[in-house]
Motif scaffolding. Sequence first.
Motif, PDB file in Angstrom:
ATOM      1  N   ARG A  39       0.500  -1.079   0.132  1.00 14.16           N
ATOM      2  CA  ARG A  39      -0.189   0.040  -0.186  1.00 14.16           C
ATOM      3  C   ARG A  39       0.651   1.369   0.572  1.00 14.16           C
ATOM      4  N   GLU A  42       2.304   1.822  -3.212  1.00 13.83           N
ATOM      5  CA  GLU A  42       1.310   2.287  -4.238  1.00 13.83           C
ATOM      6  C   GLU A  42       0.871   3.516  -3.920  1.00 13.83           C
ATOM      7  N   ASN A  46       2.339   7.120  -6.803  1.00  5.77           N
ATOM      8  CA  ASN A  46       1.256   7.977  -7.173  1.00  5.77           C
ATOM      9  C   ASN A  46       1.894   8.841  -6.317  1.00  5.77           C
ATOM     10  N   TYR A 110     -18.673   5.213  -3.017  1.00 10.04           N
ATOM     11  CA  TYR A 110     -18.781   3.681  -2.688  1.00 10.04           C
ATOM     12  C   TYR A 110     -19.482   3.350  -1.540  1.00 10.04           C
ATOM     13  N   LYS A 115     -16.094  -0.032  -6.452  1.00 11.85           N
ATOM     14  CA  LYS A 115     -15.732  -0.038  -7.355  1.00 11.85           C
ATOM     15  C   LYS A 115     -16.832   0.833  -8.483  1.00 11.85           C
ATOM     16  N   ILE A 153      -8.498   5.154  -3.612  1.00 15.07           N
ATOM     17  CA  ILE A 153      -7.505   4.126  -4.086  1.00 15.07           C
ATOM     18  C   ILE A 153      -7.995   2.630  -3.769  1.00 15.07           C
ATOM     19  N   ARG A 154      -8.810   2.129  -2.572  1.00 12.65           N
ATOM     20  CA  ARG A 154      -8.781   1.055  -1.721  1.00 12.65           C
ATOM     21  C   ARG A 154     -10.078   0.464  -2.692  1.00 12.65           C
ATOM     22  N   GLY A 157     -10.923   3.703  -6.874  1.00  8.92           N
ATOM     23  CA  GLY A 157      -9.505   3.782  -8.108  1.00  8.92           C
ATOM     24  C   GLY A 157      -9.991   5.078  -9.024  1.00  8.92           C
ATOM     25  N   TYR A 158      -9.083   4.425  -9.649  1.00  4.40           N
ATOM     26  CA  TYR A 158      -9.278   4.916 -11.437  1.00  4.40           C
ATOM     27  C   TYR A 158      -9.498   4.522 -12.969  1.00  4.40           C
ATOM     28  N   ILE A 160     -11.314   8.156 -11.590  1.00  8.29           N
ATOM     29  CA  ILE A 160     -12.657   8.781 -10.465  1.00  8.29           C
ATOM     30  C   ILE A 160     -13.492  10.238 -10.693  1.00  8.29           C
TER      31      ILE A 160
END
Length: 206
Positions: A39, A42, A46, A110, A115, A153-154, A157-158, A160
Amino acid sequence: MDIYRTSNAQHTSSGLKIGLICLSISSTAAAASAFYYVRKDEVLMNQFSAMWSTLVDWTGLKSPKTTHDETKTSSNTCSSADRAMEIVAPGGSSQLRTIPIPPGSRTTGYNVVRKTKILHDRPRDDLVDVKVSHFSVNFADVCIRLGLYESAIRNVGYPIVPGFDVSGVVTSAPPGSGLEAGDLVYGATLFGGYSTHVSVPAGQVR
């Protein structure tokens, strides 16, 4: 002698159990540590991507093509009256684009569907549809653009659609919500606020 052997076997068995427990704890800790660093990596990637994209924006250098470049639509060429602003990937202002929203569709948070950024159906019975007149721009939205907002992110996601706070006019409300079409409301959504139409649970609007 038999008592000694029995006692020794019990100690050996206890030692094995303790060893297995320690191994299990160590494995769990290692897995948790690995997840943390994945994580963290990531987020660091980013940050690097965002810094590079911002540098490109400032200097006018040619940006390396991303997987989303071929579908980019600028706000000047989006002809749909119903639209949303999305962040394609972590980076500078070049990562922002306007996308059309099909008739009858809405952006959402979300906590409604993970997602998913645009609803084409009604997955829950408690959703209020709002035609957005205003939305806020928060520091959290900047963090999303820079790729630093972990829940974005979790859970999404992109690309977004950012945005938490909206106000506007109710176009549809469930029975018992105390709302009806035409009511002026303000509310909160867990992403999806940069849009002309948003669906949020009834408990999140007033």
